[in-house]
Design an enzyme around this catalytic site. Structure first.
Site, PDB file in Angstrom:
ATOM      1  CG  HIS A 234      -1.986  -1.081   1.131  1.00  0.00           C
ATOM      2  ND1 HIS A 234      -2.810  -1.414   2.181  1.00  0.00           N
ATOM      3  CD2 HIS A 234      -2.339  -1.925   0.119  1.00  0.00           C
ATOM      4  CE1 HIS A 234      -3.613  -2.410   1.831  1.00  0.00           C
ATOM      5  NE2 HIS A 234      -3.333  -2.745   0.584  1.00  0.00           N
TER       6      HIS A 234
ATOM      7  CB  CYS B 217       5.841  14.130  -8.857  1.00  0.00           C
ATOM      8  SG  CYS B 217       5.177  15.207 -10.144  1.00  0.00           S
TER       9      CYS B 217
ATOM     10  CB  CYS C 205       7.305  13.533 -13.585  1.00  0.00           C
ATOM     11  SG  CYS C 205       8.134  13.899 -12.026  1.00  0.00           S
TER      12      CYS C 205
ATOM     13  N   PRO D  75      -4.396 -11.478  17.901  1.00  0.00           N
ATOM     14  CG  PRO D  75      -4.157  -9.317  18.750  1.00  0.00           C
ATOM     15  CD  PRO D  75      -4.102 -10.109  17.469  1.00  0.00           C
TER      16      PRO D  75
ATOM     17  CB  ALA E  97       2.755  -9.185  16.289  1.00  0.00           C
TER      18      ALA E  97
HETATM   19 ZN   LIG Z   1       7.205  15.773 -11.170  1.00  0.00          ZN
END
Ligand SMILES: [Zn+2]
Length: 255
Positions: free
Chosen positions: A118, A126, A129, A213, A230
């Protein structure tokens, strides 16, 4: 800690390990799912802010929310669960950590081979680009950070309604197809495509262990369900692994 006998008997054979983590392991570091009541942002639903249409409509609002999340995450530290996985990576012949978390805590703990399904909230990307920068280089300071190309930076996470990054998914499925032990940690593993990863391992006859859990819809499908946080279960499990593989002596002259 009770570990299933079948797991203890076979752990010496497991050399290619794949781990899938979710929100539960971060919760132990104090990171909430941002659905808590009473907070600054509780009049918004995350899915109404973490999406392209919200960013297009009001990038400053979306950035302000992410800055609040970044501030929360900046105070969080990796917990014993994160640290146990770093140790496991060093012990195993092959180790892939797939995470659904965006907080970067596995990276902060020191894990090296990480697949961030994710994205990562500490990265800016950006939207024109695709250039990435870290949040220190191009911080949000009340103004939307701008790329050298003139495009707006956005947080480097996967938004609701967007596809998961193709490359990360490919590496994640390869890991599920090649491991000899698959473990889910702190995730209910019900949201696809991540939910398909343990299924791939199960379809190959590979043991899939769930550490949580509370039981989840996946617990009955898992080969073994280990109940607990964990931060408690993983350090003990890694210690068992280390002992079984005869790796517990750091001064071994043959190593
Ligand atoms: Zn850019």
């Amino acid at each position: 800690m009770f570990f299933p006998k079948e797991l203890l008997d076979n752990i010496v054979y497991y050399k290619v390990i794949t781990i899938l983590t979710g929100a539960g392991i971060s919760a132990e570091s104090g990171i909430s799912t941002f659905r808590d009541k009473g907070g600054l942002w509780d009049k918004y639903r995350p899915e109404d802010l973490a999406c392209q249409s919200a960013f297009d409509a009001d990038p400053l609002l979306v950035w302000s929310w992410y800055q609040y999340r970044r501030d929360t995450i900046a105070r969080a530290r990796p917990n014993p669960g994160h640290l146990a996985l770093v140790k496991w990576e060093a012990l195993a012949r092959d180790f892939t950590l797939i995470t659904q978390n965006v907080d970067g805590l596995h990276r902060a703990a020191g894990c090296r081979r990480i697949v961030e399904l994710h994205g990562n909230i500490r990265i800016n990307r950006c939207q024109v680009c695709g250039q990435e920068s870290n949040m220190e280089e191009t911080p949000f300071d009340g103004q939307v950070p701008i790329c050298s190309c003139g495009g707006m930076f956005r947080p480097g996470v996967v938004w609701f309604g967007a596809m998961l990054p193709e490359n990360a998914l490919r590496v994640a499925f390869q890991a599920a197809e090649h491991c000899d032990l698959f473990i889910t940690v702190g995730t209910s593993a019900v949201v696809y495509p991540a939910a398909a990863l343990p299924e791939v391992a199960l379809s190959r006859g590979i043991p899939v262990i769930e550490i949580n859990p509370e039981m989840t819809p996946f617990s009955k499908s898992a080969t073994h369900y280990i109940q607990g946080p964990a931060g408690t279960v993983l350090p003990e499990l890694v210690a068992v692994y280390e002992k079984a593989h005869g790796l517990s002596s750091p001064t071994d002259p043959n190593s």
